[in-house]
Design a protein around this motif. Sequence first.
Motif, short mmCIF file in Angstrom:
data_model
loop_
_atom_site.label_atom_id
_atom_site.label_comp_id
_atom_site.label_asym_id
_atom_site.label_seq_id
_atom_site.Cartn_x
_atom_site.Cartn_y
_atom_site.Cartn_z
N TYR A 10 39.55 26.26 22.25
CA TYR A 10 38.34 26.59 20.69
C TYR A 10 37.31 26.15 21.51
CZ TYR A 10 43.24 25.82 18.42
OH TYR A 10 44.23 25.95 17.45
N THR A 35 30.32 21.27 17.32
CA THR A 35 31.01 20.68 18.08
C THR A 35 30.77 19.15 18.82
OG1 THR A 35 33.15 22.40 17.55
CG2 THR A 35 34.08 20.29 18.56
N ARG A 73 30.99 15.80 18.81
CA ARG A 73 31.84 14.61 19.79
C ARG A 73 30.04 13.27 19.89
NH1 ARG A 73 35.82 15.66 22.35
NH2 ARG A 73 35.31 14.43 24.39
N PHE A 101 36.84 28.18 36.29
CA PHE A 101 37.70 27.97 37.11
C PHE A 101 39.20 28.97 35.81
CE2 PHE A 101 39.33 24.09 35.72
CZ PHE A 101 40.34 23.67 35.26
N VAL A 102 38.91 28.40 34.80
CA VAL A 102 39.79 29.31 33.51
C VAL A 102 39.55 29.91 32.98
CG1 VAL A 102 40.75 29.20 31.58
CG2 VAL A 102 39.94 26.70 32.55
N LEU A 123 42.34 16.20 27.82
CA LEU A 123 42.36 16.33 26.55
C LEU A 123 42.48 17.63 26.30
CD1 LEU A 123 38.72 15.36 26.93
CD2 LEU A 123 40.28 13.84 25.97
N CYS A 145 43.05 21.58 24.33
CA CYS A 145 42.13 22.58 24.30
C CYS A 145 41.60 22.18 22.84
CB CYS A 145 42.12 23.62 24.19
SG CYS A 145 41.99 24.87 25.83
N THR A 146 42.48 21.65 21.95
CA THR A 146 42.29 21.78 20.80
C THR A 146 41.86 20.51 20.37
OG1 THR A 146 44.71 22.86 20.43
CG2 THR A 146 44.41 21.48 18.37
N PRO A 169 40.16 18.01 21.65
CA PRO A 169 39.01 17.34 21.77
C PRO A 169 37.82 18.42 20.91
CG PRO A 169 39.09 18.49 23.86
CD PRO A 169 40.50 18.70 23.33
N ALA A 170 38.07 19.40 20.07
CA ALA A 170 37.73 20.11 19.95
C ALA A 170 37.91 20.12 17.83
CB ALA A 170 37.36 21.70 19.94
N ARG A 171 39.05 20.26 17.89
CA ARG A 171 40.06 19.90 16.73
C ARG A 171 40.59 18.84 15.80
NH1 ARG A 171 40.29 25.82 14.87
NH2 ARG A 171 38.21 26.60 15.78
N MET A 185 39.86 15.88 16.86
CA MET A 185 38.92 14.43 17.46
C MET A 185 38.98 12.98 17.25
SD MET A 185 34.97 15.44 17.81
CE MET A 185 34.87 17.39 16.94
N GLU A 236 41.69 11.39 20.19
CA GLU A 236 40.74 11.62 21.25
C GLU A 236 40.36 9.91 20.95
OE1 GLU A 236 38.17 14.16 22.55
OE2 GLU A 236 37.02 12.87 23.89
N PRO A 250 36.68 17.51 35.24
CA PRO A 250 36.02 18.59 34.93
C PRO A 250 37.32 19.85 34.90
CG PRO A 250 35.76 18.94 36.70
CD PRO A 250 36.25 17.04 36.42
N PHE A 251 38.32 19.25 34.52
CA PHE A 251 39.74 20.03 33.52
C PHE A 251 39.31 20.65 32.48
CE2 PHE A 251 41.85 15.52 33.93
CZ PHE A 251 43.05 15.71 35.69
N GLY A 252 40.16 22.22 32.67
CA GLY A 252 40.55 22.71 31.62
C GLY A 252 41.55 23.26 31.00
N CYS A 253 41.86 24.32 30.73
CA CYS A 253 43.52 24.54 29.99
C CYS A 253 44.46 24.83 30.87
CB CYS A 253 43.07 26.54 29.76
SG CYS A 253 44.77 26.96 28.92
N PRO A 274 48.61 28.34 26.94
CA PRO A 274 48.23 29.87 25.76
C PRO A 274 49.24 30.95 26.97
CG PRO A 274 46.58 28.19 26.25
CD PRO A 274 47.65 26.97 27.35
N LEU A 275 48.42 30.57 28.08
CA LEU A 275 48.43 32.32 28.65
C LEU A 275 50.14 32.08 29.42
CD1 LEU A 275 46.58 34.76 30.42
CD2 LEU A 275 46.55 32.83 32.70
#
Lengths: 156, 289
Positions: free
Chosen positions: A123, A129, A133, A147-148, B7, B9-10, B12-14, B16, B19, B37-40, B44-45
């Motif tokens: 998303y 967005t 926030r 990195f993703v 957080l 993916c879902t 922080p965007a959808r 809130m 959060e 700075p985390f990511g997915c 899902p992968l």
Amino acid sequence: MFVDVGEFDARFLRKLKGEFDESHLACFQCGVCSASCPVIGIEAGFNPRRLVKMARLGLKRLTLSSEYIWLCSMCFLCGERCPQGVRIPEVMTALRNLAVEEGYIPEPMKRIRRLLSEAGRLYPIDDFTAEERTDRGLPQIEAEPGFVKRLTGAKP
Amino acid sequence: MRYALFLGCTTPARQMNYEQSSRAVAEALGVEFIDLPFGCCGFPLEPLDRVRALAMAAQNLRIAAEEGLDIVALCSACAESLVKARWLLSREEGVLRRVNRVLKGELGVEYGGETPRVLHYARMLHEEVGLERIREAVERPLEGLRVAVHYGCHYMRPSEVYEGFEDPERPRSLDELVEATGAESVDYPGKMECCGGALLAMSERIAREMAAGKLRRLSDLGVDALILICPFCAIMYDRYQTLILEEGRVPVLYYPQLLGLALGLKPEELGFDLNAVSVEGLLEKVGAR
């Protein structure tokens, strides 16, 4: 569905065995997995016991092309209850991965890969967005984690 | 108490509201969150490529390890994905080698077995803050409120990777957290059902039917609210409820929203404006309006 056991493929069996999880080898077809499954009551064609059996018979084409391998909801209940310790959801994941290698990729999965490799998120954190926030006093976060994108890989 | 907040993916965007309420409640209880700075998480992968999915989880673990912080995750799927990666990579050398080949090739780094602990937000409240401190902090006991808790699946399964945390079929922690607010956690048929959220991308029809069963039963039972701890579950039970139930709708709250009310926080601080099913009746009932 008619199953032709003549389609046995030894290389597929070896490959499945070579994936991280060999627990499926212990399956004795009791069906506790199917009896525990929350999906089977809604989609009667989905049957984890049957999918494990098809894989164990080495029926590569039938198993990997089956839409049913994509319908496990990953609730992990079957794995908790299996008397033989088969991690059925992990077997589903292994079958899905092998299906992808063979080119059987459902459209929604292609879309997920595209989103992760191009945007780094499922998303997006778009301007709208990001603004919301800020209004809510939430910190700004990395919009497109690099990195993703790289770790997703760019395979079609 | 200091943690890196994961957080996903879902949220922080959808979602809130999850959060916002989680941060507000943590602050009220003296828990500090650091944003990294985390990511997915990799979940899902996983159906496409489990090695790359594990590499993604491992990179997130590395990011927290570099700061010397344990991770608190809001989403149950993220928690499970990170916990499983940590568990698997410390046990299976062959898997670790394959994951490191990807990490090295794509990012020039390696997972060296750094193992920050990974806790779901609810587990952090239950185990680290503790029920006693939560009870002491309650300013507006939610007595008279009858709610149904939904654990979801990935909060405590596969039990193997969670190493003894919770019973995989008869968990108690969320019931206890609810009871610490003064509300009653009612038992109900189908309490341990799966929301269907992980199937939403593949088959909206199946996912929706999976969610509908629990919602119809709860509507008949007449509970004050359904309490959740995962954004996937909220999409199914809150968002989709507006398509599933024409009447007799059940308010759906994230646990930190419920706890926040008990702590005396204002509804505006808990993101209630983003709940899809109206919560006005419940807010009036507890005296927050």
